[in-house]
Design an enzyme around this catalytic site. Structure first.
Site, short mmCIF file in Angstrom:
data_model
loop_
_atom_site.label_atom_id
_atom_site.label_comp_id
_atom_site.label_asym_id
_atom_site.label_seq_id
_atom_site.Cartn_x
_atom_site.Cartn_y
_atom_site.Cartn_z
N ASP A 11 1.66 -5.26 -12.79
CA ASP A 11 0.93 -4.92 -11.56
C ASP A 11 1.55 -3.65 -11.00
O ASP A 11 2.66 -3.26 -11.39
CB ASP A 11 1.06 -6.08 -10.55
CG ASP A 11 0.07 -5.97 -9.39
OD1 ASP A 11 -0.75 -5.02 -9.38
OD2 ASP A 11 0.12 -6.81 -8.49
N CYS A 74 -3.33 -6.03 -12.00
CA CYS A 74 -3.77 -5.14 -10.93
C CYS A 74 -5.26 -4.86 -11.05
O CYS A 74 -5.74 -4.44 -12.11
CB CYS A 74 -2.97 -3.84 -11.02
SG CYS A 74 -3.51 -2.54 -9.89
N GLU A 155 2.47 -8.74 2.25
CA GLU A 155 3.81 -8.39 1.78
C GLU A 155 4.85 -8.53 2.89
O GLU A 155 6.02 -8.82 2.62
CB GLU A 155 3.82 -6.96 1.22
CG GLU A 155 3.09 -6.83 -0.10
CD GLU A 155 3.25 -5.46 -0.71
OE1 GLU A 155 3.91 -4.60 -0.07
OE2 GLU A 155 2.74 -5.23 -1.82
N HIS A 189 -2.94 -10.07 -4.28
CA HIS A 189 -2.29 -10.53 -3.05
C HIS A 189 -3.11 -11.64 -2.37
O HIS A 189 -2.55 -12.55 -1.76
CB HIS A 189 -2.16 -9.40 -2.05
CG HIS A 189 -1.14 -8.37 -2.38
ND1 HIS A 189 -1.21 -7.58 -3.50
CD2 HIS A 189 -0.01 -7.99 -1.72
CE1 HIS A 189 -0.17 -6.76 -3.52
NE2 HIS A 189 0.57 -6.98 -2.45
#
Length: 278
Positions: A11, A74, A155, A189
């Site tokens: 990723d 990704c 994050e 995410h």
């Protein structure tokens, strides 16, 4: 014949650890090598040429480690670099992306005629999801919108709280999403906020992420090619996974736990300093 070589997953950052976590549970006999290109994140702000160059360097890294397969975790790299990488490496490593499996899953299982997609600016700008549906199910109407603040929010650990619910609502309260039947979470995410997104729609919309469809696609293809590792017997030690990043900081180490769901030890690899991305 069983194939006990490792599976590589990469990723642009460490969000792809959500996929590694799911893979490790679904395929406990397999050994995974994860590479987070933290020196170059986010890929969403990079040119297509740069993303392809970085991705090619990472596949060279996996090839040196003897990987039997590579998964591009990704969405941006899947959209931009997959075709190039698959052509170049298919003879030595099976190459997977995270876009084709989720599109096929929606077509096969949801029977939705109006589908929304949220993702990074680069993924949405590529229009890869509308193109895929146009190729495979042209009657499906696909509506897309970028949600650039969701990934950094996650994050920083802001999810399942007032801040995340407010931001999620701001992105999903768009006119083009009012009549959708399904929503694709086009970023690794986003599985961490899937429940909040489902709650926002109050069950009216099927919410789909890349993880389970990708796991199913990888499992099936490796089984078809007889490349799955042999099953571990009771009492045997589980395979050891390794987690690499191109730039190490304590912040990445702490955030990795959020995505993997357990403590991991990140190892820095300096391959990007050695001109291996050329």
């Amino acid at each position: 014949m069983p194939d006990n070589r490792p599976i590589g997953v990469f990723d642009s950052g460490i969000g792809g650890l959500t996929l590694v976590s799911g893979l490790a549970r679904a395929l406990p006999q397999e050994r995974f090598l994860f590479f987070g290109d933290t020196a170059h994140l986010p890929y969403g702000d990079k040119s297509s040429k740069a993303v392809i160059t970085y991705s090619q360097g990472i596949l060279q890294f996996f090839a040196r480690h003897g990987c039997k397969a590579v998964i591009i975790a990704c969405n941006t790299a899947s959209a931009v670099a997959y075709s190039y990488l698959e052509r170049l490496w298919a003879d030595s490593m099976a190459v997977f992306n995270v876009i084709d499996p989720v599109v096929q899953h929606c077509i096969d299982h949801l029977q939705a005629s109006r589908i929304g997609v949220i993702g990074t600016k680069s993924t949405i700008r590529s229009r890869v999801y509308p193109r895929k549906f146009q190729q495979l199910a042209s009657s499906v109407k696909v509506t897309t919108a970028s949600a650039p603040l969701l990934a950094p929010m996650i994050e920083e650990g802001f999810y399942d709280n007032t801040i995340s619910r407010t931001l999620i609502g701001a992105y999903l309260d768009k006119k083009q999403f009012q009549d959708i039947e399904a929503l694709i979470l086009g970023c690794t995410h986003y599985p961490l906020i899937r429940q909040e997104i489902e709650e926002y729609f109050s069950g009216r919309v099927s919410v789909v992420d890349n993880i389970q469809p990708t796991i199913s696609a990888v499992s099936q293809k490796l089984a078809d090619r007889d490349r799955l590792a042999d099953q571990k017997k009771a009492g045997e030690t589980a395979p050891a996974h390794h987690f690499f990043v191109s730039d190490f900081t304590q912040s990445f180490q702490e955030t990795a736990r959020i995505f993997f769901g357990a403590s991991v030890e990140l190892e820095q690899s300096d391959i990007w300093r050695l001109n291996t991305y050329s």
